[in-house]
Each structure stands twice: as structure tokens, then as C-alpha cells.
Design a protein around this motif. Structure first.
Motif, PDB file in Angstrom:
ATOM      1  N   LEU A  46      -5.917  10.524   6.220  1.00  0.00           N
ATOM      2  CA  LEU A  46      -5.565   9.144   6.554  1.00  0.00           C
ATOM      3  C   LEU A  46      -4.429   9.130   7.567  1.00  0.00           C
ATOM      4  O   LEU A  46      -3.351   8.581   7.328  1.00  0.00           O
ATOM      5  N   LEU A  47      -4.666   9.757   8.694  1.00  0.00           N
ATOM      6  CA  LEU A  47      -3.666   9.898   9.747  1.00  0.00           C
ATOM      7  C   LEU A  47      -4.132   9.121  10.970  1.00  0.00           C
ATOM      8  O   LEU A  47      -5.265   9.289  11.427  1.00  0.00           O
ATOM      9  N   HIS A  48      -3.265   8.277  11.488  1.00  0.00           N
ATOM     10  CA  HIS A  48      -3.591   7.482  12.668  1.00  0.00           C
ATOM     11  C   HIS A  48      -2.828   8.023  13.875  1.00  0.00           C
ATOM     12  O   HIS A  48      -1.694   8.483  13.759  1.00  0.00           O
ATOM     13  N   GLY A  49      -3.455   7.958  15.042  1.00  0.00           N
ATOM     14  CA  GLY A  49      -2.777   8.360  16.259  1.00  0.00           C
ATOM     15  C   GLY A  49      -2.801   9.864  16.480  1.00  0.00           C
ATOM     16  O   GLY A  49      -3.614  10.598  15.931  1.00  0.00           O
ATOM     17  N   GLU A  96       2.344   6.080  14.627  1.00  0.00           N
ATOM     18  CA  GLU A  96       1.656   5.259  13.630  1.00  0.00           C
ATOM     19  C   GLU A  96       1.890   5.783  12.210  1.00  0.00           C
ATOM     20  O   GLU A  96       1.092   5.522  11.303  1.00  0.00           O
ATOM     21  N   HIS A  97       2.989   6.504  12.021  1.00  0.00           N
ATOM     22  CA  HIS A  97       3.335   7.077  10.725  1.00  0.00           C
ATOM     23  C   HIS A  97       3.347   6.022   9.617  1.00  0.00           C
ATOM     24  O   HIS A  97       2.734   6.206   8.561  1.00  0.00           O
ATOM     25  N   ASP A  98       4.031   4.907   9.857  1.00  0.00           N
ATOM     26  CA  ASP A  98       4.172   3.888   8.821  1.00  0.00           C
ATOM     27  C   ASP A  98       2.842   3.209   8.506  1.00  0.00           C
ATOM     28  O   ASP A  98       2.592   2.810   7.359  1.00  0.00           O
ATOM     29  N   VAL A  99       1.982   3.073   9.530  1.00  0.00           N
ATOM     30  CA  VAL A  99       0.655   2.508   9.298  1.00  0.00           C
ATOM     31  C   VAL A  99      -0.133   3.417   8.360  1.00  0.00           C
ATOM     32  O   VAL A  99      -0.842   2.961   7.460  1.00  0.00           O
ATOM     33  N   SER A 100       0.012   4.724   8.549  1.00  0.00           N
ATOM     34  CA  SER A 100      -0.674   5.697   7.701  1.00  0.00           C
ATOM     35  C   SER A 100      -0.219   5.573   6.251  1.00  0.00           C
ATOM     36  O   SER A 100      -1.032   5.693   5.327  1.00  0.00           O
ATOM     37  N   LEU A 101       1.061   5.330   6.029  1.00  0.00           N
ATOM     38  CA  LEU A 101       1.565   5.179   4.656  1.00  0.00           C
ATOM     39  C   LEU A 101       0.944   3.965   3.976  1.00  0.00           C
ATOM     40  O   LEU A 101       0.592   4.014   2.793  1.00  0.00           O
ATOM     41  N   GLN A 102       0.803   2.870   4.717  1.00  0.00           N
ATOM     42  CA  GLN A 102       0.177   1.677   4.152  1.00  0.00           C
ATOM     43  C   GLN A 102      -1.265   1.978   3.740  1.00  0.00           C
ATOM     44  O   GLN A 102      -1.725   1.568   2.672  1.00  0.00           O
ATOM     45  N   THR A 103      -1.968   2.697   4.605  1.00  0.00           N
ATOM     46  CA  THR A 103      -3.357   3.040   4.319  1.00  0.00           C
ATOM     47  C   THR A 103      -3.452   3.941   3.093  1.00  0.00           C
ATOM     48  O   THR A 103      -4.300   3.731   2.211  1.00  0.00           O
ATOM     49  N   ALA A 104      -2.586   4.953   3.025  1.00  0.00           N
ATOM     50  CA  ALA A 104      -2.630   5.898   1.907  1.00  0.00           C
ATOM     51  C   ALA A 104      -2.365   5.207   0.578  1.00  0.00           C
ATOM     52  O   ALA A 104      -3.052   5.462  -0.420  1.00  0.00           O
ATOM     53  N   LEU A 105      -1.382   4.332   0.541  1.00  0.00           N
ATOM     54  CA  LEU A 105      -1.065   3.634  -0.699  1.00  0.00           C
ATOM     55  C   LEU A 105      -2.235   2.754  -1.136  1.00  0.00           C
ATOM     56  O   LEU A 105      -2.563   2.683  -2.322  1.00  0.00           O
ATOM     57  N   ALA A 106      -2.875   2.113  -0.181  1.00  0.00           N
ATOM     58  CA  ALA A 106      -4.015   1.263  -0.507  1.00  0.00           C
ATOM     59  C   ALA A 106      -5.156   2.075  -1.106  1.00  0.00           C
ATOM     60  O   ALA A 106      -5.778   1.659  -2.087  1.00  0.00           O
ATOM     61  N   VAL A 107      -5.432   3.238  -0.527  1.00  0.00           N
ATOM     62  CA  VAL A 107      -6.509   4.087  -1.034  1.00  0.00           C
ATOM     63  C   VAL A 107      -6.166   4.599  -2.431  1.00  0.00           C
ATOM     64  O   VAL A 107      -7.004   4.604  -3.340  1.00  0.00           O
ATOM     65  N   MET A 108      -4.913   5.039  -2.624  1.00  0.00           N
ATOM     66  CA  MET A 108      -4.497   5.541  -3.929  1.00  0.00           C
ATOM     67  C   MET A 108      -4.636   4.480  -5.015  1.00  0.00           C
ATOM     68  O   MET A 108      -4.990   4.778  -6.157  1.00  0.00           O
ATOM     69  N   LYS A 109      -4.349   3.237  -4.655  1.00  0.00           N
ATOM     70  CA  LYS A 109      -4.436   2.155  -5.641  1.00  0.00           C
ATOM     71  C   LYS A 109      -5.879   1.765  -5.941  1.00  0.00           C
ATOM     72  O   LYS A 109      -6.181   1.309  -7.036  1.00  0.00           O
ATOM     73  N   ALA A 110      -6.759   1.929  -4.965  1.00  0.00           N
ATOM     74  CA  ALA A 110      -8.126   1.429  -5.111  1.00  0.00           C
ATOM     75  C   ALA A 110      -9.118   2.463  -5.607  1.00  0.00           C
ATOM     76  O   ALA A 110     -10.170   2.098  -6.132  1.00  0.00           O
ATOM     77  N   GLU A 164       0.348   6.347 -10.941  1.00  0.00           N
ATOM     78  CA  GLU A 164       1.113   7.420 -10.313  1.00  0.00           C
ATOM     79  C   GLU A 164       1.141   7.300  -8.794  1.00  0.00           C
ATOM     80  O   GLU A 164       1.849   8.039  -8.117  1.00  0.00           O
ATOM     81  N   SER A 165       0.367   6.358  -8.219  1.00  0.00           N
ATOM     82  CA  SER A 165       0.227   6.279  -6.769  1.00  0.00           C
ATOM     83  C   SER A 165       1.542   5.984  -6.069  1.00  0.00           C
ATOM     84  O   SER A 165       1.882   6.594  -5.067  1.00  0.00           O
ATOM     85  N   LYS A 166       2.290   5.014  -6.601  1.00  0.00           N
ATOM     86  CA  LYS A 166       3.555   4.650  -5.953  1.00  0.00           C
ATOM     87  C   LYS A 166       4.521   5.812  -5.960  1.00  0.00           C
ATOM     88  O   LYS A 166       5.225   6.074  -4.995  1.00  0.00           O
ATOM     89  N   GLU A 167       4.556   6.540  -7.074  1.00  0.00           N
ATOM     90  CA  GLU A 167       5.449   7.693  -7.163  1.00  0.00           C
ATOM     91  C   GLU A 167       5.061   8.755  -6.146  1.00  0.00           C
ATOM     92  O   GLU A 167       5.915   9.419  -5.569  1.00  0.00           O
ATOM     93  N   ALA A 168       3.764   8.895  -5.896  1.00  0.00           N
ATOM     94  CA  ALA A 168       3.302   9.895  -4.932  1.00  0.00           C
ATOM     95  C   ALA A 168       3.873   9.624  -3.552  1.00  0.00           C
ATOM     96  O   ALA A 168       4.176  10.539  -2.800  1.00  0.00           O
ATOM     97  N   LEU A 169       4.063   8.357  -3.224  1.00  0.00           N
ATOM     98  CA  LEU A 169       4.565   8.016  -1.898  1.00  0.00           C
ATOM     99  C   LEU A 169       6.060   8.263  -1.758  1.00  0.00           C
ATOM    100  O   LEU A 169       6.623   7.999  -0.703  1.00  0.00           O
ATOM    101  N   THR A 170       6.725   8.764  -2.799  1.00  0.00           N
ATOM    102  CA  THR A 170       8.120   9.155  -2.613  1.00  0.00           C
ATOM    103  C   THR A 170       8.222  10.284  -1.609  1.00  0.00           C
ATOM    104  O   THR A 170       9.275  10.528  -1.050  1.00  0.00           O
ATOM    105  N   PHE A 171       7.121  10.963  -1.378  1.00  0.00           N
ATOM    106  CA  PHE A 171       7.123  12.003  -0.349  1.00  0.00           C
ATOM    107  C   PHE A 171       7.266  11.420   1.040  1.00  0.00           C
ATOM    108  O   PHE A 171       7.478  12.137   1.993  1.00  0.00           O
ATOM    109  N   SER A 172       7.122  10.096   1.157  1.00  0.00           N
ATOM    110  CA  SER A 172       7.168   9.473   2.468  1.00  0.00           C
ATOM    111  C   SER A 172       8.584   9.290   2.994  1.00  0.00           C
ATOM    112  O   SER A 172       8.775   8.878   4.108  1.00  0.00           O
ATOM    113  N   THR A 173       9.595   9.578   2.201  1.00  0.00           N
ATOM    114  CA  THR A 173      10.963   9.469   2.673  1.00  0.00           C
ATOM    115  C   THR A 173      11.499  10.837   3.026  1.00  0.00           C
ATOM    116  O   THR A 173      11.240  11.818   2.342  1.00  0.00           O
TER     117      THR A 173
END
Length: 380
Positions: free
Chosen positions: A115-118, A17-31, A61-70
Motif C-alpha cells: 500500500l505504497l503510493h508514489g 505520499e507517505h501520509d496518504v499511504s498511512l491512511q490507506t493502510a489503516l483503512a485496510v487494517m480496519k476493514a 490491534e490495527s491502530k496499535e500497528a500504526l505506531t510504527f508510523s512515527t
């Protein structure tokens, strides 16, 4: 003016569920309200490598933070979390030592939001490390996380609590390989076809299959074993899928009831995250007495596993007899603004940002209460 609350946001992880976690993290960072909070992102790669970013001071800065996801983001693996784990090696060689010698203050954090699933996140593993480091964190503790992740143990706890649920059977890979004929006979006698086959320890409907005959059952078991060493088989119920969000610690509250109308034959990973055709009906169009009973059962389930913070409790509602069956509890449900958990609270009167505030407050309160517990004693 009081200083901002410093939150460590952990996301990614080694689970399916790695990719699901990324969606959740980005949403929290934005909100998140950056007038109240400072966010430090901690990303875990699919290989288990840890990377950290500098504190985020605003949503831009939230979107840039997710560059760690690659995996090839170019950001060097960081040892910023090393104090938590007493010398974790970011290339996967984990060595835990002196874990209790530091706390949140040493890391410049007030609370961690995992924000880790699974598996490796929602199953009590990260919670155990944070407990040993004496760091406040959002969500369920070790026990509730572990029980909520293992569907077999969860159903046994629910049975002890007297919660209504469907017929199920389970076995490990070793048991299946040693006595397949017996298990096939038992499944066909007790459950029959069609039935659902699931990995015991996974979420987001990953690895689930519907079997209509013995050939499909054998294939479904083999598929589920790709994700776990233990599988669970459940009877098929002609039912509606309804869900309730729970929030709190020792005195939790329940949201309105929602319903999932799947785009597929059942609510699998594709229906949840990929095709975008499944519908959420909030509030669910069910009689008030049924809604009240479902909400009461959700609170019983939450307390049965010793839940804290948040959970989403899923049920089946028989289409003909209106009988209620508890399906499962999710101790770290999807948490984007478009996920069922936040939407249920929005309909109940609690918007996304307020929900984040409550979860952080509950984490800090739970941690403070535990500081009064004495864990050792001197023999007289």
C-alpha cells in the motif's frame, strides 16, 4: 477449517505520499476480514527504515500497528524483512544479495499488499524486489507500475495505443538549464497559457502548478523540479474530471464512471486530502454513450500498460464539445473506504471487503500463472 491467508501489509515509504499511504493502510487494517486473513504490518519510514509488527489477529490491534508510523515510536528497527532483501540494513544502507533464495513461505506470508503510493512504491521498485523474491503481491507488476508512475512514458504508451489526450511537452532539469529560451518558446507556441506544470514521477497532485504567464511558468517549473528531475507541461482544457476504476488481470472489468468537482481551481493535493470540500459524484451525470466510451477507454489504457489487480483511470470531458481526453492511470490509487476507487466499486455493486477479497485472489492467481513460465534454458 482451512487456515487463514497470511498477508504482509507494507505501508509508509519515502515518497511525498507517505501520509496518504498511512491512511490507506489503516483503512485496510480496519476493514479486512480477520476470519479469513492474518495481517503482518511492515512500515517504511520517510527515511527508508523498515519496521515490522507481530501478526494482527483482529481489528482492535490495527491502530496499535500504526505506531510504527512515527519516527520516534520507540519500536526498534526490525530485520524481519531481511530475508527478502538478503541483508537489508534498517538504517538506510541497503545491500541486496541472494534475493532469490527465499520466498513467501520462508517469511510466513502467502501474499504481500504494498500500500505504497508514489516513488519507491508505486513505481515498480518494490514490485521488482517482490518479483525477485518470488512473492505474490497485490497490484500492477514492474512494467505497469513504472509506466504508470512516469507521466511522460505513460503518455507515449497511450499515444501508441491511439488514446485521445491533451497536448504536452516535457524536459529534464539539464535540458531546461541548457536551453531555457528554446523550451519557453516551444511551450508558448505549442501549448500557450494557462498550462499545467507537473513533476513527471509523482502522484496525489503533489508539485502541480497552474501557470498563466511566463513568470508563473518559470516558477512552476522550478517548483516541479523540487520533486523530480523531469517535468511535464500540459495544455489547459475546460473540462470536467471523471474517473473509472478497473479491476482484474488479463480480462479486466470497469466500474461505473464518477466525477470529481474540485474545491479549488484544479484538483490539487489540498483539494484531495486537506480541505474536505471537493465533491465526488457517483455515478457521473453524463450521457450513457459517453459513459460507455469512457469505460471502454479505461480498459484499453489498463491493457496498454499491462496492468493487473487494480487501477484508477482519470479523464477530462470537455464541457462544451464533450470530447474525452485520457489524463492518467493510477496503479495504486487511494484505497480508504472514502476514496474514489472503492466508492466507484461500491456503486457498481462490489463493497469494500469484497473488493479486498478480489484483489488478494487476483494477486495469488497472477503469481500462480507465472510459475509456469520458464525463465532459463539449456542450449542444445
Amino acid at each position: 477449517m482451512s487456515r487463514k491467508i497470511r498477508i504482509g501489509l507494507i505501508y509508509g515509504g519515502k515518497s511525498g505520499e507517505h501520509d496518504v499511504s498511512l491512511q490507506t493502510a489503516l483503512a485496510v487494517m480496519k476493514a479486512v476480514d480477520f476470519t479469513k486473513y492474518e495481517i503482518t504490518p511492515f512500515y517504511i519510514s520517510k527515511k527508508g527504515e523498515w519496521r515490522s509488527g507481530t501478526p494482527l489477529l483482529g481489528p482492535a490491534e490495527s491502530k496499535e500497528a500504526l505506531t510504527f508510523s512515527t519516527e520516534d515510536a520507540g519500536a526498534p528497527a526490525s530485520n524481519a524483512l531481511a530475508p527478502i532483501f538478503g541483508g537489508i540494513q534498517t538504517k538506510g544502507d541497503i545491500a541486496v544479495s541472494s534475493i532469490t533464495s527465499v520466498g513467501a513461505e520462508d517469511l510466513g506470508l502467502d501474499v504481500v499488499f504494498p500500500l505504497l503510493h508514489g516513488t519507491f512504491g508505486e513505481d515498480g521498485t518494490i514490485q521488482g524486489l517482490l518479483e525477485m523474491a518470488n512473492i505474490p503481491y497485490v497490484g500492477a507488476g514492474v512494467l505497469a507500475s513504472a509506466v504508470g508512475m512516469d507521466k511522460v512514458m505513460m503518455k507515449k504508451v497511450f499515444a501508441q495505443e491511439g488514446l485521445p489526450q491533451c497536448i504536452f511537452r516535457h524536459f529534464t532539469r539539464t535540458e531546461w538549464e541548457k536551453n531555457r529560451a528554446y523550451h519557453l518558446m516551444e511551450l508558448e507556441t505549442a501549448i500557450g497559457y494557462p498550462c499545467f506544470v507537473k513533476p513527471a514521477n509523482l502522484g496525489s497532485s503533489v508539485g502541480i502548478s497552474k501557470a498563466r504567464n511566463q513568470e508563473e511558468l518559470i516558477a512552476a517549473v522550478a517548483f516541479a523540479f523540487q520533486y523530480d528531475r523531469k517535468v511535464i507541461i500540459e495544455e489547459n482544457i475546460d473540462a470536467r474530471e471523471i474517473e473509472v476504476a478497473v479491476l482484474g488481470n488479463d480480462e479486466p472489468i470497469a466500474s461505473v464512471v464518477g466525477e470529481i468537482v474540485s474545491s479549488n481551481e484544479f484538483y490539487d493535493y489540498k483539494a484531495k486530502y486537506l480541505d474536505g470540500k471537493s465533491a465526488m459524484i457517483i455515478p457521473a451525470e453524463i450521457p450513457q454513450e459517453v459513459s460507455d466510451e469512457v469505460r471502454a477507454l479505461a480498459l484499453r489504457a489498463f491493457l496498454a500498460v499491462d496492468g493487473s489487480g487494480l487501477s484508477r483511470v482519470d479523464f477530462f470531458l470537455g464541457k462544451i464539445d464533450q470530447k474525452i481526453y485520457i489524463n492518467e492511470i493510477n496503479t495504486m490509487p487511494g484505497f480508504t473506504p472514502f476514496s474514489m476507487y472503492p466508492l466507484l466499486w461500491q456503486e457498481t455493486g462490489k463493497p469494500y471487503k469484497e473488493l479486498l477479497d478480489d484483489l488478494i485472489r487476483l494477486a495469488i492467481e497472477r503469481h500462480a500463472a507465472k510459475q509456469n513460465i520458464q525463465y532459463s534454458f539449456d542450449a542444445e
